[in-house]
Design a protein around this motif. Structure first.
Motif, PDB file in Angstrom:
ATOM      1  N   MET A   1       0.642  -1.093   0.048  1.00 18.34           N
ATOM      2  CA  MET A   1      -0.323   0.224  -0.029  1.00 18.34           C
ATOM      3  C   MET A   1       0.894   0.751  -0.086  1.00 18.34           C
ATOM      4  N   LEU A   2       2.146   1.283   0.923  1.00 13.26           N
ATOM      5  CA  LEU A   2       2.792   2.407   0.736  1.00 13.26           C
ATOM      6  C   LEU A   2       3.557   2.176  -0.734  1.00 13.26           C
ATOM      7  N   ALA A   3       3.403   1.557  -0.953  1.00 12.57           N
ATOM      8  CA  ALA A   3       4.200   1.173  -2.932  1.00 12.57           C
ATOM      9  C   ALA A   3       3.058   2.301  -3.718  1.00 12.57           C
ATOM     10  N   LEU A   4       1.756   1.825  -3.273  1.00 14.24           N
ATOM     11  CA  LEU A   4       0.293   2.598  -4.125  1.00 14.24           C
ATOM     12  C   LEU A   4       0.363   4.078  -3.505  1.00 14.24           C
ATOM     13  N   ILE A   5       0.770   4.814  -3.294  1.00 17.88           N
ATOM     14  CA  ILE A   5       0.454   5.784  -2.285  1.00 17.88           C
ATOM     15  C   ILE A   5       1.180   6.560  -2.864  1.00 17.88           C
ATOM     16  N   ASN A   6       3.060   6.435  -3.093  1.00 16.33           N
ATOM     17  CA  ASN A   6       4.060   6.856  -3.342  1.00 16.33           C
ATOM     18  C   ASN A   6       3.278   7.018  -4.815  1.00 16.33           C
ATOM     19  N   ARG A   7       3.340   6.376  -5.511  1.00 14.71           N
ATOM     20  CA  ARG A   7       2.733   6.117  -6.936  1.00 14.71           C
ATOM     21  C   ARG A   7       2.357   6.894  -6.989  1.00 14.71           C
ATOM     22  N   ASP A   8       1.086   7.531  -6.801  1.00 14.94           N
ATOM     23  CA  ASP A   8       0.323   7.992  -7.048  1.00 14.94           C
ATOM     24  C   ASP A   8       0.316   9.707  -6.264  1.00 14.94           C
ATOM     25  N   ARG A   9       1.517   9.584  -5.508  1.00 12.69           N
ATOM     26  CA  ARG A   9       1.640  11.178  -4.897  1.00 12.69           C
ATOM     27  C   ARG A   9       2.540  11.606  -6.684  1.00 12.69           C
ATOM     28  N   ALA A  10       3.361  10.629  -6.753  1.00 15.38           N
ATOM     29  CA  ALA A  10       4.589  10.742  -7.975  1.00 15.38           C
ATOM     30  C   ALA A  10       3.797  11.162  -8.860  1.00 15.38           C
ATOM     31  N   SER A  11       2.971  10.965  -9.074  1.00  7.93           N
ATOM     32  CA  SER A  11       1.751  11.512 -10.396  1.00  7.93           C
ATOM     33  C   SER A  11       1.560  12.934 -10.475  1.00  7.93           C
ATOM     34  N   GLN A  12       1.607  13.501  -9.667  1.00 13.03           N
ATOM     35  CA  GLN A  12       1.263  14.239  -9.552  1.00 13.03           C
ATOM     36  C   GLN A  12       2.310  15.187  -8.851  1.00 13.03           C
ATOM     37  N   GLY A  13       3.655  15.090  -8.991  1.00 12.88           N
ATOM     38  CA  GLY A  13       4.841  15.323  -8.649  1.00 12.88           C
ATOM     39  C   GLY A  13       5.116  15.914  -7.518  1.00 12.88           C
ATOM     40  N   LEU A  14       4.988  14.756  -6.487  1.00 11.97           N
ATOM     41  CA  LEU A  14       4.602  14.796  -5.148  1.00 11.97           C
ATOM     42  C   LEU A  14       6.214  14.227  -4.598  1.00 11.97           C
ATOM     43  N   VAL A  15       6.522  14.499  -3.116  1.00 12.92           N
ATOM     44  CA  VAL A  15       7.284  13.622  -2.460  1.00 12.92           C
ATOM     45  C   VAL A  15       6.350  12.285  -2.491  1.00 12.92           C
ATOM     46  N   PRO A  16       7.742  11.014  -2.419  1.00 15.81           N
ATOM     47  CA  PRO A  16       6.787  10.587  -1.003  1.00 15.81           C
ATOM     48  C   PRO A  16       7.194  10.710   0.521  1.00 15.81           C
ATOM     49  N   VAL A  17       6.059   9.241   0.545  1.00 15.76           N
ATOM     50  CA  VAL A  17       5.777   9.824   2.302  1.00 15.76           C
ATOM     51  C   VAL A  17       6.734   8.941   3.183  1.00 15.76           C
ATOM     52  N   GLU A  18       7.233   8.677   3.784  1.00 17.56           N
ATOM     53  CA  GLU A  18       7.666   7.487   4.474  1.00 17.56           C
ATOM     54  C   GLU A  18       6.942   6.125   4.996  1.00 17.56           C
ATOM     55  N   LEU A  19       6.395   5.076   5.125  1.00 17.29           N
ATOM     56  CA  LEU A  19       5.881   4.349   6.261  1.00 17.29           C
ATOM     57  C   LEU A  19       6.305   4.248   8.227  1.00 17.29           C
ATOM     58  N   ASP A  20       5.786   4.604   9.170  1.00 16.61           N
ATOM     59  CA  ASP A  20       5.653   4.830   9.825  1.00 16.61           C
ATOM     60  C   ASP A  20       5.209   3.869  11.247  1.00 16.61           C
TER      61      ASP A  20
END
Length: 266
Positions: A1-20
């Motif tokens: 799910m983390l990978a999917l979240i960061n894929r979706d953020r990257a699609s809009q030019g946003l930096v990734p989030v880290e898993l906490d």
């Protein structure tokens, strides 16, 4: 799910989030399991808790915003301790969040909030073996990690004064402290939980700003540090009080809530 979240953020030019895997994941897992056990979807817990309360109780101090997904049949179930989740269900959940369209796109906007830095992920499913019932419930807990904060008490009396202090980082400049209040949490019937879907973070009934602003109490601000002693009384009413720290991030002049914690006021 983390990978999917960061894929979706990257699609809009946003930096990734880290898993906490600390407070955000603990809070998210608590909520995901709660939804599975009772068959509901929402942001209130069966004990009446709200996202920032669960995050605070898990040890969190940053601003948190929650995405949640579950079934709504109100049937009682047992959580599967093995937690073997079908990857297609994870992909389905993220797609449901991200493919939302305005104006009903709160989950998508949460995924795409630029100030998020970390995320906690709670996933739970029941012990049902039939494939059509092996549907997991999800809670994504996005946090804005921009500082460290001195602890707050868990419970105080109405009118008590508390000390709020924090040191910000990552380009955040402290500006003020806010105090909000919601009613004291109490258990909520499952049917009512399914009626309560969207959850707006409560707006402060009182803000305290730094030097140069008209404010009841002036917050002491020195570079990245902010400190203030504030009373907790919304016209003498008890409740769950929410203490927020506000800042401007980077070059932005927008006021952003970077810390949000709760405490019980009796």
């Amino acid at each position: 799910m983390l990978a999917l979240i960061n894929r979706d953020r990257a699609s809009q030019g946003l930096v990734p989030v880290e898993l906490d895997e600390g407070a955000p994941t603990l809070a998210g897992q608590r909520h995901a399991e709660d939804m599975v056990r009772l068959g509901f979807l929402g942001h209130w817990g069966s004990d009446g808790s709200v996202p920032e309360q669960r995050h605070t109780e898990a040890g969190g101090a940053d601003m948190v915003l929650e995405n949640a997904l579950c079934f709504t049949d109100e049937a009682k179930r047992v959580v599967d301790p093995k937690g073997l989740i079908d990857p297609e269900q994870v992909e389905r959940a993220e797609a449901m969040f991200f493919d939302e369209v305005p104006p009903n796109d709160g989950h998508r906007r949460n995924i795409l909030k630029p100030t998020h830095t970390r995320v906690g992920i709670g996933i739970a499913q029941s012990t049902e073996t039939a494939k059509e019932l092996a549907v997991p419930c999800f809670a994504q807990e996005f946090v804005d990690g921009y500082g460290s904060y001195t602890p707050l008490p868990a419970k105080v009396k109405v009118g008590a004064t508390i000390h709020v202090e924090g040191t910000l980082s990552n380009g955040a400049r402290p500006t003020g402290v806010g105090i909000a209040r919601v009613v004291t949490p109490k258990p909520i019937p499952t049917r009512e939980l399914n009626r309560r879907r969207s959850y707006p973070v409560p707006k402060p009934f009182q803000m305290y700003w730094g030097p140069g602003f008209v404010t009841p109490i002036v917050a002491k601000i020195e570079g990245p540090k902010i400190a203030i002693d504030v009373p907790l009384s919304d016209k003498g009413q008890p409740g769950l009080y929410e203490v927020s720290i506000w800042a401007k991030i980077g070059a932005s002049e927008e006021q952003t809530m970077v810390s949000l914690r709760t405490l019980l006021v009796e």
